[in-house]
Write a protein that holds these residues in place. Structure first.
Motif, mmCIF file in Angstrom:
data_model
loop_
_atom_site.group_PDB
_atom_site.id
_atom_site.type_symbol
_atom_site.label_atom_id
_atom_site.label_comp_id
_atom_site.label_asym_id
_atom_site.label_seq_id
_atom_site.Cartn_x
_atom_site.Cartn_y
_atom_site.Cartn_z
ATOM 1 N N ALA A 9 -13.909 -1.731 -1.979
ATOM 2 C CA ALA A 9 -12.545 -2.251 -1.812
ATOM 3 C C ALA A 9 -12.312 -2.706 -0.383
ATOM 4 N N ALA A 10 -12.764 -1.916 0.587
ATOM 5 C CA ALA A 10 -12.575 -2.275 1.997
ATOM 6 C C ALA A 10 -13.304 -3.575 2.327
ATOM 7 N N LYS A 11 -14.531 -3.726 1.864
ATOM 8 C CA LYS A 11 -15.298 -4.955 2.111
ATOM 9 C C LYS A 11 -14.641 -6.152 1.435
ATOM 10 N N ALA A 12 -14.143 -5.956 0.201
ATOM 11 C CA ALA A 12 -13.491 -7.045 -0.525
ATOM 12 C C ALA A 12 -12.214 -7.486 0.192
ATOM 13 N N LEU B 99 -2.818 -4.346 3.476
ATOM 14 C CA LEU B 99 -3.825 -3.415 2.946
ATOM 15 C C LEU B 99 -4.816 -2.992 4.031
ATOM 16 N N HIS B 100 -5.190 -3.929 4.900
ATOM 17 C CA HIS B 100 -6.095 -3.634 6.013
ATOM 18 C C HIS B 100 -5.470 -2.585 6.941
ATOM 19 N N LEU C 272 -4.643 3.167 8.670
ATOM 20 C CA LEU C 272 -3.779 4.350 8.746
ATOM 21 C C LEU C 272 -4.312 5.491 7.882
ATOM 22 N N LYS C 273 -4.875 5.158 6.716
ATOM 23 C CA LYS C 273 -5.486 6.182 5.854
ATOM 24 C C LYS C 273 -6.593 6.910 6.610
ATOM 25 N N HIS C 274 -7.393 6.133 7.354
ATOM 26 C CA HIS C 274 -8.473 6.750 8.119
ATOM 27 C C HIS C 274 -7.938 7.689 9.196
ATOM 28 N N ASP D 299 -10.849 10.441 10.480
ATOM 29 C CA ASP D 299 -12.174 10.074 10.982
ATOM 30 C C ASP D 299 -12.040 9.086 12.140
ATOM 31 N N ALA D 300 -13.146 8.596 12.620
ATOM 32 C CA ALA D 300 -13.165 7.769 13.839
ATOM 33 C C ALA D 300 -13.146 6.265 13.557
ATOM 34 N N THR D 301 -12.806 5.861 12.338
ATOM 35 C CA THR D 301 -12.852 4.435 12.007
ATOM 36 C C THR D 301 -11.979 3.600 12.938
#
Length: 182
Positions: A87-90, A157-158, A163-165, A171-173
């Motif tokens: 989903a992230a790549k798409a 969405l990006h 924010l989810k990360h 995490d460190a995203t």
């Protein structure tokens, strides 16, 4: 702290190009809105010149970003579930595609009227078309106005993914796109 990417971190150049691109996309949207709201011909001309000129500058940064990305190692993705990776790549791919549509159709709107593109007062990029191409002008104009309707939800969405990360995954995203690590 490196200018170049490593297998664990983005470098300063990639980070700078990412954020310059982000600010540029938002600036172009705001300049486009100013263009739509211009009350007279003089205001519309100033808004158009600014929108087009910033767009051409952003094109150079996005081209540099693509070249840099192609020549640098990509940091290894952090652990996440496969469906979320897809989903992230798409979302990222579609987002970049919509930016590309804007970058291609913007100049085509002008060039298809057999006019050159003025970049502030620095110079002119001549039209590759010796005469008007009405069907291309109409198609480019429609695409240039429709693409943001897809681009902005993808941007949302990006940002939500980032924010989810931070909030959920912790995490460190996002941190990797703000500051290089050793």
């Amino acid at each position: 702290m490196s200018l170049t990417n490593t297998r664990t971190s983005y470098g300063w150049v990639a980070i700078a190009l990412h954020w310059i691109s982000a600010v540029g996309v938002i600036a172009l949207y705001l300049l486009g809105e100013r263009l739509e709201e211009a009350e007279d011909r003089a205001a519309k001309l100033v808004a158009m010149t600014n929108h087009v000129s910033v767009g051409m500058l952003l094109f150079t940064f996005l081209a540099a970003r693509l070249i840099w990305t192609a020549t640098q190692p990509a940091p290894a993705p952090l652990e996440r579930k496969r469906p979320l990776q897809i989903a992230a790549k798409a979302i990222q791919g579609l987002f970049l595609l919509m930016i590309l549509v804007q970058i291609v159709t913007g100049p085509l709107v002008i060039w298809s009227n057999a006019r050159g593109i003025a970049i502030f007062d620095w110079g002119m990029i001549p039209s590759p078309f010796p005469a008007k191409v009405p069907w291309l002008h109409e198609a480019a104009e429609v695409a240039h106005k429709v693409a943001p309707n897809v681009l902005w939800p993808l941007l949302a969405l990006h940002v939500l993914g980032a924010l989810k990360h931070v909030v959920i995954d912790r995490d460190a995203t996002l941190k990797r796109m703000l500051w290089p690590t050793r």
